[in-house]
Structure formats: C-alpha cells, structure tokens
Design an enzyme around this catalytic site. Structure first.
Site, PDB file in Angstrom:
ATOM      1  N   ASN A  13       0.855  -1.187   0.000  1.00  0.00           N
ATOM      2  CA  ASN A  13       0.000   0.000   0.000  1.00  0.00           C
ATOM      3  C   ASN A  13       0.894   1.243   0.000  1.00  0.00           C
ATOM      4  OD1 ASN A  13      -1.400   2.269   1.107  1.00  0.00           O
ATOM      5  ND2 ASN A  13      -3.063   0.927   1.696  1.00  0.00           N
ATOM      6  N   ASP A  15      -0.101   4.479  -0.128  1.00  0.00           N
ATOM      7  CA  ASP A  15      -0.829   5.713   0.250  1.00  0.00           C
ATOM      8  C   ASP A  15       0.071   6.762   0.893  1.00  0.00           C
ATOM      9  OD1 ASP A  15      -3.127   4.421  -0.525  1.00  0.00           O
ATOM     10  OD2 ASP A  15      -3.915   4.158   1.505  1.00  0.00           O
ATOM     11  N   HIS A  16       0.958   6.285   1.793  1.00  0.00           N
ATOM     12  CA  HIS A  16       1.677   7.270   2.609  1.00  0.00           C
ATOM     13  C   HIS A  16       2.868   7.903   1.900  1.00  0.00           C
ATOM     14  CE1 HIS A  16      -1.271   6.827   5.542  1.00  0.00           C
ATOM     15  NE2 HIS A  16      -1.051   5.536   5.696  1.00  0.00           N
ATOM     16  N   HIS A  49      -5.620   3.560  -1.586  1.00  0.00           N
ATOM     17  CA  HIS A  49      -6.940   3.944  -1.066  1.00  0.00           C
ATOM     18  C   HIS A  49      -7.254   5.365  -1.521  1.00  0.00           C
ATOM     19  CE1 HIS A  49      -9.606   4.269   2.849  1.00  0.00           C
ATOM     20  NE2 HIS A  49     -10.277   4.562   1.752  1.00  0.00           N
ATOM     21  N   ARG A  51      -9.371   8.112  -0.899  1.00  0.00           N
ATOM     22  CA  ARG A  51     -10.332   8.521   0.130  1.00  0.00           C
ATOM     23  C   ARG A  51     -11.208   9.643  -0.399  1.00  0.00           C
ATOM     24  NH1 ARG A  51      -8.653   6.487   5.513  1.00  0.00           N
ATOM     25  NH2 ARG A  51     -10.470   7.595   6.281  1.00  0.00           N
ATOM     26  N   ARG A  55      -7.027  12.839   0.910  1.00  0.00           N
ATOM     27  CA  ARG A  55      -5.937  13.336   1.768  1.00  0.00           C
ATOM     28  C   ARG A  55      -4.574  12.791   1.351  1.00  0.00           C
ATOM     29  NH1 ARG A  55      -7.412  10.101   7.292  1.00  0.00           N
ATOM     30  NH2 ARG A  55      -9.388  11.138   6.915  1.00  0.00           N
ATOM     31  N   HIS A  56      -4.554  11.630   0.714  1.00  0.00           N
ATOM     32  CA  HIS A  56      -3.249  11.156   0.204  1.00  0.00           C
ATOM     33  C   HIS A  56      -3.340  10.866  -1.295  1.00  0.00           C
ATOM     34  CE1 HIS A  56      -5.163   7.448   1.505  1.00  0.00           C
ATOM     35  NE2 HIS A  56      -4.825   7.574   2.771  1.00  0.00           N
ATOM     36  N   GLU A  79      -8.677   0.434  -2.802  1.00  0.00           N
ATOM     37  CA  GLU A  79      -9.490   0.497  -1.579  1.00  0.00           C
ATOM     38  C   GLU A  79     -10.443   1.667  -1.722  1.00  0.00           C
ATOM     39  OE1 GLU A  79      -7.012   0.837   1.836  1.00  0.00           O
ATOM     40  OE2 GLU A  79      -6.099  -1.112   1.529  1.00  0.00           O
ATOM     41  N   THR A 110      -8.162   3.584   8.597  1.00  0.00           N
ATOM     42  CA  THR A 110      -9.403   2.816   8.593  1.00  0.00           C
ATOM     43  C   THR A 110      -9.595   2.125   9.946  1.00  0.00           C
ATOM     44  OG1 THR A 110      -8.916   2.421   6.278  1.00  0.00           O
ATOM     45  CG2 THR A 110     -10.734   1.175   7.230  1.00  0.00           C
ATOM     46  N   GLU A 160     -10.987  -9.362   3.417  1.00  0.00           N
ATOM     47  CA  GLU A 160      -9.693  -9.010   3.998  1.00  0.00           C
ATOM     48  C   GLU A 160      -9.918  -8.865   5.492  1.00  0.00           C
ATOM     49  OE1 GLU A 160      -7.152  -6.221   2.008  1.00  0.00           O
ATOM     50  OE2 GLU A 160      -6.342  -5.501   3.914  1.00  0.00           O
ATOM     51  N   HIS A 202      -3.552  -4.548   7.835  1.00  0.00           N
ATOM     52  CA  HIS A 202      -3.629  -3.393   8.742  1.00  0.00           C
ATOM     53  C   HIS A 202      -2.710  -3.591   9.941  1.00  0.00           C
ATOM     54  CE1 HIS A 202      -5.016   0.331  10.485  1.00  0.00           C
ATOM     55  NE2 HIS A 202      -5.638   0.553   9.354  1.00  0.00           N
ATOM     56  N   GLY A 203      -1.765  -2.668  10.046  1.00  0.00           N
ATOM     57  CA  GLY A 203      -0.887  -2.631  11.211  1.00  0.00           C
ATOM     58  C   GLY A 203       0.221  -3.669  11.197  1.00  0.00           C
ATOM     59  N   HIS A 225       1.784   1.268   5.926  1.00  0.00           N
ATOM     60  CA  HIS A 225       2.397   2.298   6.766  1.00  0.00           C
ATOM     61  C   HIS A 225       3.773   1.902   7.302  1.00  0.00           C
ATOM     62  CE1 HIS A 225       2.688   4.864  10.463  1.00  0.00           C
ATOM     63  NE2 HIS A 225       2.430   5.753   9.537  1.00  0.00           N
TER      64      HIS A 225
HETATM   65  N1  PXP Z   1      -5.851  -3.087   4.243  1.00  0.00           N
HETATM   66  C1  PXP Z   1      -6.784  -2.123   4.315  1.00  0.00           C
HETATM   67  C2  PXP Z   1      -8.167  -2.465   3.882  1.00  0.00           C
HETATM   68  C3  PXP Z   1      -6.467  -0.824   4.749  1.00  0.00           C
HETATM   69  O1  PXP Z   1      -7.423   0.130   4.810  1.00  0.00           O
HETATM   70  C4  PXP Z   1      -5.125  -0.530   5.080  1.00  0.00           C
HETATM   71  C5  PXP Z   1      -4.752   0.860   5.476  1.00  0.00           C
HETATM   72  O2  PXP Z   1      -4.899   1.721   4.400  1.00  0.00           O
HETATM   73  C6  PXP Z   1      -4.185  -1.560   4.970  1.00  0.00           C
HETATM   74  C7  PXP Z   1      -4.570  -2.834   4.578  1.00  0.00           C
HETATM   75  C8  PXP Z   1      -2.739  -1.329   5.288  1.00  0.00           C
HETATM   76  O3  PXP Z   1      -2.580  -1.018   6.629  1.00  0.00           O
HETATM   77  P1  PXP Z   1      -1.192  -0.455   7.114  1.00  0.00           P
HETATM   78  O4  PXP Z   1      -0.954   0.822   6.392  1.00  0.00           O
HETATM   79  O5  PXP Z   1      -1.387  -0.289   8.579  1.00  0.00           O
HETATM   80  O6  PXP Z   1      -0.153  -1.502   6.778  1.00  0.00           O
END
Ligand code: PXP
Length: 260
Positions: A13, A15-16, A49, A51, A55-56, A79, A110, A160, A202-203, A225
């Site tokens: 991902n 996004d950041h 993603h 949004r 924002r990103h 996403e 999220t 997911e 996530h995380g 992230h």
């Molecule tokens: N999966 C989904 C559906 C998410 O919304 C996110 C965060 O954008 C991630 C995975 C990735 O999470 P992280 O950025 O914490 O690795």
C-alpha cells in the site's frame, strides 16, 4: 491477465508516499515511482486507497497506477468507501480488485471493519455492479462470524481480515494478543470453508507478519504504513525485501499454534 508470483501474495500500500508528497504540496515523492520499486522488490501487487477527502492518493495517482500496473501485468487493488462516487471511479478504471472499506472523515486510518451484516442492502448492489464489471470484490471486515457470513451472503469474492487489533496488542505486549490471533485463525478457516478467498491487513510489521503469514488460508497480505516508515531508514526496496523474506519463511513452516 494476472499471473501470481508467489503462493502468499504481498500487496504494498503506497498511500503514505502520497501523504508525504501532499505535506508540501509538491509533485514528489511520486506514489507511482514507489509502486515501481515495490514491484521490483517482490510485491505481487499495489494497493491504494482513494479517500473521499483525497488526503493522500489523488484521482491522478489512480490513473497513473492503473496504467503502470496494467503495463507490468500486476494487480491494482483499489481500496474504496461504499459510495456512488467511488463506485463510478472503480467502474471507469476497472482495477483488478476493489476492497470496500468503512470510511469516516475524522479517522486517521481505517478504524474497524465494514459492517456488512448491518448494511446488506447498501453493500450487495455495489458488490454486484463491481463483479459485473469483472472486478474482484473484497470486503475489509473484522474476523467476526456474523460479518464473514454476511460477506458470503452479499457474494463477495474475497474478505480481507482486519489485523489492526491483533497487531496493536502484540506491539503493546498485551495478554489478549493470543485470543485475537485465534479469532483471526478461526475467521480465516470459516471464510475459506465458505469459498471466500482470504486476505489480511492493517498494522502489520516485521514482528507480526510471521504469525499472520502462518495462517494457511490467507492468500494475500496488504501492508503499507510500516513499510513506508522503514523506507526512511533502509530504503523502500530493502524494507519490502525483508518483509517478503519474513512472510515467505513463515509460510514455508505454517505452525498455527507456534505462531500465536
Ligand atoms: N488493508 C486495508 C483495507 C487498509 O485500509 C489498510 C490501510 O490503508 C491496509 C490494509 C494497510 O494497513 P497499514 O498501512 O497499517 O499496513
């Protein structure tokens, strides 16, 4: 046509990268360049993603990422919130996959999974229209039997599983990490039994990736992230390569109980 590189896939991902770019209102760093590096480093696909508040990731980023992933023959996982605007964007671009997520303007990331059980009538038509366009539809949900059954009922291809609570519990050295992990394992087993493909995300970081990768039903991890943060210290390519090694090693010796 998409061909998979690995048995357990990694979606990176990016996004950041856009978050950093937008902090200065500049044109760099470019998320599409990060996507190129990620694919070279062993990412099977790219996740972004879009949004509602942009924002990103921007609309222009999605265009670049669609073109790039298509050119490279790699999947793009978009996403998106369950809104008419996002549905129209997905239908216009037809990414390989769309992951439907809950979205609230005030949240930093999220938070929690999509309430599929409570919003069947809102979600089912969007799943149907994306499916009809040839997009694989994934629902980002908690490992809750009611949500998994609802995801199956609305005819999603994929769920997911939200790993955020488990990863946070591990980072905080909390005693409930084991229970949260078992819930993920049971959710994955139930979903696979219903014929759903199972992803997780996530995380996830270097510490938690092995346990999640060891859940045999999980076909794909989506990680963002932590990798972008590590890239500050080691570079994006080494950060992804290390994640890839850890997940592949864990998948080679799947030991559900040992990993908990
Ligand atoms: N999966 C989904 C559906 C998410 O919304 C996110 C965060 O954008 C991630 C995975 C990735 O999470 P992280 O950025 O914490 O690795």
């Amino acid at each position: 046509m998409t061909t998979w590189l690995h048995n357990l896939r990694l979606g990176v991902n990016i996004d950041h990268v856009a978050t950093i770019r937008n902090a200065r209102g500049e044109a760099y760093p470019d998320p599409a360049r990060a996507a190129e590096v990620a694919m070279m480093a062993g990412a099977d696909g790219i996740t972004a993603h879009l949004r509602e508040d942009r924002r990103h990731i921007s609309d222009a980023d999605i265009e670049s990422l669609v073109a790039l992933t298509r050119q490279r023959g790699r999947p793009l996982n978009l996403e998106m919130a369950v809104t008419q605007e996002m549905e129209a964007i997905a239908l216009a671009h037809r990414p390989h996959a769309a992951c439907l997520v809950p979205e609230r303007r005030e949240e930093v990331t999220t938070e929690g999974g999509l309430d599929v059980a409570g919003q069947h009538n809102r979600i089912a038509p969007v799943v149907a229209s994306l499916r009809e366009a040839g997009i694989r539809v994934s629902l980002f949900i908690e490992a809750d039997p009611a949500q998994i059954a609802a995801a199956h009922a609305v005819n999603a291809h994929v769920i997911e599983l939200h790993t955020g609570a488990y990863c946070m519990a591990v980072r905080e050295r909390r005693a409930d990490a084991g229970d949260l992990y078992r819930t993920l394992c049971e959710g994955a087993r139930m979903a696979a039994g219903l014929g759903l493909e199972v992803h997780a995300g996530h995380g996830i970081d270097y510490e938690t990736v092995a346990a999640v990768a060891a859940i045999p039903e999980v076909a794909e991890l989506n990680i963002g992230h932590f990798l972008i943060g590590e890239a500050i210290f080691t570079g994006l390519e080494p950060a992804i390569r290390r994640m890839r090694l850890l997940m592949d090693a864990a998948r080679a010796t799947p030991a559900r109980e040992a990993a908990a």
